[in-house]
Design an enzyme around this catalytic site. Sequence first.
Site, PDB file in Angstrom:
ATOM      1  N   ARG A 101       0.796  -1.249  -0.045  1.00 23.98           N
ATOM      2  CA  ARG A 101      -0.037  -0.032   0.038  1.00 23.98           C
ATOM      3  C   ARG A 101       0.964   1.190  -0.235  1.00 23.98           C
ATOM      4  NH1 ARG A 101      -2.460   3.701   3.029  1.00 23.98           N
ATOM      5  NH2 ARG A 101      -4.659   4.165   2.836  1.00 23.98           N
ATOM      6  N   LYS A 150     -15.841   8.580 -14.583  1.00 26.86           N
ATOM      7  CA  LYS A 150     -16.686   7.578 -13.929  1.00 26.86           C
ATOM      8  C   LYS A 150     -15.869   6.503 -12.990  1.00 26.86           C
ATOM      9  CE  LYS A 150     -20.410   4.551 -15.634  1.00 26.86           C
ATOM     10  NZ  LYS A 150     -21.564   5.143 -14.551  1.00 26.86           N
TER      11      LYS A 150
HETATM   12  N1  PLP Z   1     -24.655  10.165 -13.752  1.00 26.34           N
HETATM   13  C1  PLP Z   1     -24.176   9.207 -12.855  1.00 26.34           C
HETATM   14  C2  PLP Z   1     -23.676   9.902 -11.576  1.00 26.34           C
HETATM   15  C3  PLP Z   1     -24.225   7.982 -13.011  1.00 26.34           C
HETATM   16  O1  PLP Z   1     -23.556   7.118 -12.213  1.00 26.34           O
HETATM   17  C4  PLP Z   1     -24.617   7.505 -14.416  1.00 26.34           C
HETATM   18  C5  PLP Z   1     -24.580   6.097 -14.696  1.00 26.34           C
HETATM   19  O2  PLP Z   1     -24.411   5.416 -13.920  1.00 26.34           O
HETATM   20  C6  PLP Z   1     -25.365   8.486 -15.087  1.00 26.34           C
HETATM   21  C7  PLP Z   1     -25.195   9.763 -14.740  1.00 26.34           C
HETATM   22  C8  PLP Z   1     -25.829   8.071 -16.566  1.00 26.34           C
HETATM   23  O3  PLP Z   1     -24.756   7.654 -17.650  1.00 26.34           O
HETATM   24  P1  PLP Z   1     -25.036   6.785 -18.640  1.00 26.34           P
HETATM   25  O4  PLP Z   1     -26.100   7.199 -19.096  1.00 26.34           O
HETATM   26  O5  PLP Z   1     -23.691   6.819 -19.407  1.00 26.34           O
HETATM   27  O6  PLP Z   1     -25.264   5.447 -17.987  1.00 26.34           O
END
Ligand code: PLP
Length: 286
Positions: A101, A150
């Site tokens: 870690r 993401k």
């Molecule tokens: N906003 C957030 C915070 C999300 O977690 C997601 C999908 O998981 C979306 C928007 C929608 O994104 P997508 O249309 O690419 O699934």
Amino acid sequence: MTRTVYVNGEYLPETEAKVSIFDRGFLMADGVYEVTSVLGGKLIDFEGHSKRLERSLSELQIRKPMENEALLEIHRELVARNGIEDGLIYMQITRGAPGDRDFAFPSDETEPTVVLFTQSKPGLADSPAAKTGIKVISIPDIRWGRRDIKTVQLLYPSMGKMMAKAAGADDAWMVEEGAVTEGTSNNAYIVKGSTIITRQLGKEILHGITRAAVLRFAREAQMKVEERAFTIEEAQAADEAFVTSASTFVMPVVEIDGASVGQGTPGPVATRLREIYLEESRKAGL
Ligand code: PLP
């Protein structure tokens, strides 16, 4: 049924799949993911998801483990091996497991960890909630400042869903500086008259792949789209509200913080956009 999953080059029964305890995804939420839906055995908007994955990895300087063609092949193989007709495929990529870690990023010798798994969801596009609509509550948006990436840091969205559940609602819309950012796992929209309003892109929200497709279809259908921030009060007074995501497509919202939106039933714009989205996406599925 035991699923077959993909872990670092191997297809394995889920019970035999392993990731190191030193994986940075586990220790530091140092990883990104994508969710692609499967309808009728076909991948929906794979290209959009793989492009966003590329961007998420590059923003965090995580090495891209393989080309999109290879990722597509794994997606297809998992659909086939697990007999998925309708469902979801999760693709998780972390900075890997350096063997100890440390806050500092590991050297390039550490391979990213790549995990993919399926969830079978028969009748995913015929969700009963799409016919009744969902209820949302508002909660403060206290997430980090790079929501356009993401990442696997899903603790606050998860807490948000629990807050919604405790309040007798289905989901939560997050609010920052007086304006709605997005839902816990979806992008948020309202409809006023014939105009669809959704927050503009920026670091404050995830650039939804479903959002991009839905706005494109809306514009092609000559609907008016405004990309700007809106408040909870404006949303409560709107004619319609809805959310979009890869797992729920276009989902009507009929109540916000206890106030009915419009007639309190799914409106014509959300209903039509859902139909168009499902029809067009199925046609273009891979
Ligand atoms: N906003 C957030 C915070 C999300 O977690 C997601 C999908 O998981 C979306 C928007 C929608 O994104 P997508 O249309 O690419 O699934």
